[in-house]
Design a protein around this motif. Structure first.
Motif, PDB file in Angstrom:
ATOM      1  N   LYS A 154       0.849  -1.200   0.000  1.00  0.00           N
ATOM      2  CA  LYS A 154       0.000   0.000   0.000  1.00  0.00           C
ATOM      3  C   LYS A 154       0.890   1.259   0.000  1.00  0.00           C
ATOM      4  O   LYS A 154       0.698   2.174  -0.791  1.00  0.00           O
ATOM      5  N   ALA A 155       1.888   1.251   0.883  1.00  0.00           N
ATOM      6  CA  ALA A 155       2.803   2.402   0.964  1.00  0.00           C
ATOM      7  C   ALA A 155       3.578   2.569  -0.346  1.00  0.00           C
ATOM      8  O   ALA A 155       3.757   3.688  -0.843  1.00  0.00           O
TER       9      ALA A 155
ATOM     10  N   GLU B 180       1.292   3.948  -3.112  1.00  0.00           N
ATOM     11  CA  GLU B 180       1.032   5.371  -2.845  1.00  0.00           C
ATOM     12  C   GLU B 180       2.232   6.226  -3.267  1.00  0.00           C
ATOM     13  O   GLU B 180       2.076   7.272  -3.865  1.00  0.00           O
TER      14      GLU B 180
ATOM     15  N   LYS C  32       2.639   6.109  -7.346  1.00  0.00           N
ATOM     16  CA  LYS C  32       1.544   6.287  -8.314  1.00  0.00           C
ATOM     17  C   LYS C  32       1.586   7.604  -9.081  1.00  0.00           C
ATOM     18  O   LYS C  32       1.169   7.636 -10.222  1.00  0.00           O
ATOM     19  N   GLN C  33       2.130   8.662  -8.474  1.00  0.00           N
ATOM     20  CA  GLN C  33       2.244   9.895  -9.267  1.00  0.00           C
ATOM     21  C   GLN C  33       3.707  10.224  -9.500  1.00  0.00           C
ATOM     22  O   GLN C  33       4.133  11.359  -9.434  1.00  0.00           O
TER      23      GLN C  33
ATOM     24  N   GLU D 137       1.779  17.375   1.270  1.00  0.00           N
ATOM     25  CA  GLU D 137       2.172  16.333   0.318  1.00  0.00           C
ATOM     26  C   GLU D 137       3.451  15.648   0.772  1.00  0.00           C
ATOM     27  O   GLU D 137       3.576  14.426   0.742  1.00  0.00           O
TER      28      GLU D 137
ATOM     29  N   LYS E  81       2.766  13.471   3.721  1.00  0.00           N
ATOM     30  CA  LYS E  81       2.083  12.232   3.324  1.00  0.00           C
ATOM     31  C   LYS E  81       3.092  11.241   2.751  1.00  0.00           C
ATOM     32  O   LYS E  81       3.023  10.041   3.004  1.00  0.00           O
TER      33      LYS E  81
ATOM     34  N   ASN F  36       4.149   7.450   4.162  1.00  0.00           N
ATOM     35  CA  ASN F  36       4.277   6.195   3.409  1.00  0.00           C
ATOM     36  C   ASN F  36       5.672   5.589   3.519  1.00  0.00           C
ATOM     37  O   ASN F  36       5.828   4.375   3.559  1.00  0.00           O
TER      38      ASN F  36
END
Ligand code: GN1
Length: 449
Positions: A69-70, A73, A76-77, A280, A283, A287
């Motif tokens: 999941k981390a 995340e 992904k961008q 950002e 965040k 992660n």
């Protein structure tokens, strides 16, 4: 070895380990059977249990879910998402890492595709493959198909160490070891810390085996404080706990990053604050905290952190490698009757006994630029380890060259490796230091024991 791991796990699971003390498990509790797991997965389970699940779910799926999941995340961008960034060749040393990475593959496939080699279907554990082999022989593992500039990595047998490498267009092998891993990670963390604007302190912990170039780069270019501890991850881990963010790696690729409770709380709080750059970055740090296995150095977790950083920063493996140039270095083992005749101080960088050995080493190294050498008894084998490194820019004359050529020939024939021509002088110099220390100093000082 795998059986040993299971035994270790059952032992840990039959006890509750609370703040370093063990307690007998209460009667009637059944020890769960997690089957085969890597050493760091085992540490993860224990950590989850000891924090009553706050660190994560104490199951293998819990581990895969938390990390993937981390990872997803974080990537992904990402800045770069071409195929080059998405694929990685992994040598699993014919160990447990192969089984576990196969299980995990589909959790991370959105961000990374891994191609496994030495997956245990044939070949022996750690034989001519794995992180230790690659680091100590500075060559690719057997069975790995490498093309120029492809990013490759090796786990060790129980998947707690990782090293990266690639072949350049001339076919030369380039190793990216634990020191360069620590550097990449520290620079990424430092950038994020700058963005969140909090004064969280960061420290990097190494051992005497860290290449002098890495220490200099971290201290002088990145302005990050570096600390040296005795060999063995337990020493590094304890030191790293002193910082808000403690990055620790042994040169052999064993390490992780620890975040203090205060740092984690601060970062979590910033990640909740609304809509700006700071949020950002916080965040992303959140992660990163989840992606690291904070219980122990972990090849799978470290690999995912590295892949996420490279993808986010748009860095190729060559650009990563070019952060600094390792000083040429050599390591050798010397078998002695009693390794305890050598005692050391200053994080094993200085010999205390036998008397006179340190002075002899000092005399040897002072004639070479940026040179450093030390001798210490191994904590795991009945041997003494010798390490030497030196700058390649050294004075040179023809008689030295003759001696070096001979040593180099012996080395190439003996160890079956071929050096780049440009490295010739430096290799030869390292050989002299190594040769002198091992053959003259050590033998002279140890023969009487
Ligand atoms: C030079 C070297 O690689 N030493 C290794 C080796 O310790 P020694 O005390 O050097 O034998 O085994 C340790 C346990 O795996 C590892 O943590 C350490 O890095």
């Amino acid at each position: 070895m795998l059986t040993e791991l299971r035994k270790t796990f059952y032992l840990l699971d039959n006890q509750f380990i609370i703040k370093g003390r063990t307690q007998e498990k209460p009667a009637g509790r059944v020890a769960p059977d997690y089957g085969l797991v890597t050493t760091p997965q085992l540490h993860y389970m224990v950590y989850c249990r000891n924090t009553s699940g706050r660190y994560g779910k104490a199951t293998i799926e819990g581990y895969y879910e938390k990390l993937s999941k981390a990872f997803i995340e974080l990537t992904k961008q990402a800045f770069c998402s071409g195929d080059d960034y998405r694929s990685l060749k992994v040598d699993c040393a014919n160990g447990i890492g192969a089984l576990k990475l196969r299980e995990m593959e589909h959790y991370i496939s959105q961000g990374l595709s891994v191609q496994l080699f030495n997956d245990g279907t044939k070949g022996k554990l750690n034989h001519l493959c794995g992180a230790d082999f690659v680091k100590s022989h500075q060559k690719p593992p057997q069975g790995m198909e490498m093309k120029a500039n492809e990013r490759c990595c090796s786990f060790d047998g129980d998947a707690d160490r990782i090293v990266y490498y690639y072949l350049d267009v001339d076919g030369h092998f380039h190793l990216i070891d634990g020191d360069k891993i620590a550097t990449l990670i520290s620079s990424f963390l430092k950038e994020l810390l700058l963005e969140i604007g909090e004064s969280l302190n960061i420290g990097v912990v190494q051992t005497a085996y860290a290449n002098g170039s890495s220490t200099r780069y971290l201290e002088e270019v990145m302005k990050v404080p570096v600390y040296c501890t005795k060999t063995g991850v337990k020493h590094l881990h304890h030191k790293a706990q002193e910082f808000d963010i403690g990055v620790y790696f042994e040169a052999n690729g064993h390490g992780t990053v620890l975040f203090s409770k205060a740092a984690e709380t601060k970062i979590k709080q910033l990640a909740k604050e609304s809509g700006d750059k700071k949020r950002e970055a916080a965040k992303m740090l959140e992660n990163v905290i989840d992606l690291f296995n904070q219980a122990a150095g972990d090849a799978i977790s470290d690999m995912l952190v590295i892949e996420a950083i490279l993808t986010r920063k748009g860095l190729t493996v060559q650009q990563w490698d070019a952060l600094y140039t390792d000083l040429p270095n050599r390591q050798l083992k010397v078998k002695v009757a009693d390794r305890q005749v050598i005692s050391t101080t200053d994080a094993e960088r200085q010999v205390v006994t036998p008397l006179g050995l340190q002075e002899a080493i000092n005399d040897l190294v002072k004639t070479y630029r940026l040179s450093r050498a030390f001798v210490r008894p191994s904590g795991t084998e009945d041997i003494v380890r010798v390490y030497a490194e030196a700058d390649s820019q050294v004075s040179w004359d023809s008689s030295t060259e003759k001696v070096c050529r001979e040593s180099l020939t012996t080395w190439v024939v003996g160890a079956g490796r071929r050096e780049k021509k440009t490295d010739f002088k430096s290799v030869a110099i390292s050989l002299i230091i190594k040769g002198l220390m091992s053959e003259i100093c050590l033998c002279r000082f140890l023969s009487s024991y």
